[in-house]
Design a protein around this motif. Structure first.
Motif, PDB file in Angstrom:
ATOM      1  N   LEU A  21       0.828  -1.210   0.000  1.00  0.00           N
ATOM      2  CA  LEU A  21       0.000   0.000   0.000  1.00  0.00           C
ATOM      3  C   LEU A  21       0.859   1.254   0.000  1.00  0.00           C
ATOM      4  O   LEU A  21       0.505   2.261  -0.606  1.00  0.00           O
ATOM      5  CB  LEU A  21      -0.923   0.028   1.225  1.00  0.00           C
ATOM      6  N   TRP A  22       1.981   1.192   0.707  1.00  0.00           N
ATOM      7  CA  TRP A  22       2.864   2.352   0.826  1.00  0.00           C
ATOM      8  C   TRP A  22       3.749   2.512  -0.392  1.00  0.00           C
ATOM      9  O   TRP A  22       4.059   3.615  -0.798  1.00  0.00           O
ATOM     10  CB  TRP A  22       3.733   2.217   2.076  1.00  0.00           C
ATOM     11  N   ARG A  82      -3.093   0.495  10.404  1.00  0.00           N
ATOM     12  CA  ARG A  82      -1.953   0.429   9.492  1.00  0.00           C
ATOM     13  C   ARG A  82      -2.272   0.935   8.088  1.00  0.00           C
ATOM     14  O   ARG A  82      -1.440   1.592   7.464  1.00  0.00           O
ATOM     15  CB  ARG A  82      -1.433  -1.020   9.391  1.00  0.00           C
ATOM     16  N   ALA A  83      -3.451   0.627   7.578  1.00  0.00           N
ATOM     17  CA  ALA A  83      -3.764   0.978   6.189  1.00  0.00           C
ATOM     18  C   ALA A  83      -4.310   2.389   6.024  1.00  0.00           C
ATOM     19  O   ALA A  83      -4.119   2.996   4.976  1.00  0.00           O
ATOM     20  CB  ALA A  83      -4.754  -0.029   5.607  1.00  0.00           C
ATOM     21  N   VAL A  84      -4.979   2.909   7.052  1.00  0.00           N
ATOM     22  CA  VAL A  84      -5.597   4.231   6.915  1.00  0.00           C
ATOM     23  C   VAL A  84      -4.936   5.249   7.836  1.00  0.00           C
ATOM     24  O   VAL A  84      -4.395   6.251   7.376  1.00  0.00           O
ATOM     25  CB  VAL A  84      -7.123   4.170   7.182  1.00  0.00           C
ATOM     26  N   ASN A  90      -4.230  12.497   2.686  1.00  0.00           N
ATOM     27  CA  ASN A  90      -4.110  12.662   1.235  1.00  0.00           C
ATOM     28  C   ASN A  90      -3.292  11.559   0.566  1.00  0.00           C
ATOM     29  O   ASN A  90      -2.462  11.837  -0.300  1.00  0.00           O
ATOM     30  CB  ASN A  90      -3.517  14.034   0.907  1.00  0.00           C
ATOM     31  N   GLN A  91      -3.539  10.332   0.936  1.00  0.00           N
ATOM     32  CA  GLN A  91      -2.773   9.218   0.376  1.00  0.00           C
ATOM     33  C   GLN A  91      -3.587   8.320  -0.545  1.00  0.00           C
ATOM     34  O   GLN A  91      -3.023   7.659  -1.395  1.00  0.00           O
ATOM     35  CB  GLN A  91      -2.173   8.367   1.500  1.00  0.00           C
ATOM     36  N   THR A  99     -10.743   0.272  -4.360  1.00  0.00           N
ATOM     37  CA  THR A  99     -10.070  -1.027  -4.279  1.00  0.00           C
ATOM     38  C   THR A  99      -9.912  -1.468  -2.830  1.00  0.00           C
ATOM     39  O   THR A  99     -10.169  -2.628  -2.483  1.00  0.00           O
ATOM     40  CB  THR A  99      -8.690  -0.959  -4.974  1.00  0.00           C
ATOM     41  N   PHE A 100      -9.510  -0.543  -1.954  1.00  0.00           N
ATOM     42  CA  PHE A 100      -9.352  -0.861  -0.535  1.00  0.00           C
ATOM     43  C   PHE A 100     -10.684  -1.307   0.065  1.00  0.00           C
ATOM     44  O   PHE A 100     -10.744  -2.274   0.828  1.00  0.00           O
ATOM     45  CB  PHE A 100      -8.804   0.358   0.221  1.00  0.00           C
ATOM     46  N   ALA A 101     -11.779  -0.629  -0.281  1.00  0.00           N
ATOM     47  CA  ALA A 101     -13.096  -1.005   0.234  1.00  0.00           C
ATOM     48  C   ALA A 101     -13.464  -2.424  -0.217  1.00  0.00           C
ATOM     49  O   ALA A 101     -13.982  -3.214   0.581  1.00  0.00           O
ATOM     50  CB  ALA A 101     -14.150  -0.002  -0.221  1.00  0.00           C
TER      51      ALA A 101
END
Length: 191
Positions: A21-22, A82-84, A90-91, A99-101
């Motif tokens: 994700l990063w 970790r993901a949000v 603003n990422q 996609t994340f949802a």
């Protein structure tokens, strides 16, 4: 003991997913409606599924419910953090949010399948521990076409407008402050 072990194993398997994700170099986003699971998400989801299936078949239902809810809540909170939250403001692009949802809904679907023993689900309200994750994902995953209206309702709307917008998004338990925090993860948010 079982809860800590299960959480540690799944969270350990999630590390490559969070790293992906990063690290946006060389990533091509797939179509939001495409049926694809990222390779980095297959292992943790499979691990959770096998652990839940084992518990559902070998442990009394009341114990399975208790263990399941604690494990799923911990994993859900871990993913949100970790993901949000740790990813910062603003990422998320609109496509990444959608996609994340979709990826977040896989956790609930996996749990539902793993806990179905053939005689019915081993746990009632399988969705309960995933609610926080799914609601955060609903805010982060607002489609680009709806974003402006959602942002106005969350930031500027009175309580009635805010509640109406949350209902439209399928969100029932998030406070305005939490919704603002998740919305700020989107690149469009300048507030």
């Amino acid at each position: 003991m079982i809860v800590k072990q299960s959480c540690a194993e799944v969270e350990g398997e999630l590390k490559p997913y969070f790293h992906s994700l990063w690290d946006k170099t060389g990533q091509e986003l797939t179509e939001p409606n495409a049926l694809s699971i990222p390779a980095t998400l297959v292992s943790p989801i499979t691990l959770l599924s096998s652990e839940l299936s084992f518990l559902a078949q070998n442990v009394p239902s009341s114990t399975v419910t208790n263990i399941y809810r604690r494990v799923a809540s911990a994993i859900s909170n871990h993913i949100i953090q970790r993901a949000v939250a740790h990813r910062g403001r603003n990422q998320f692009t609109p496509e990444e949010g959608v996609t994340f949802a979709a990826e977040c809904s896989l956790w609930l679907e996996t749990s539902q399948m793993a806990l179905n023993t053939g005689k019915g689900p081993a746990v009632r309200r399988v969705d309960l521990p995933w609610t926080g994750l799914l609601e955060a994902a609903a805010i982060v995953g607002v489609p680009a076409a709806s974003y402006t209206g959602v942002e106005k309702a969350i930031f500027d709307g009175d309580e009635e407008i805010f509640s109406s917008m949350m209902s439209q998004l399928g969100v029932r338990n998030l406070s305005r402050e939490a919704a603002i925090g998740y919305l700020r993860a989107r690149v469009e948010c300048k507030r």
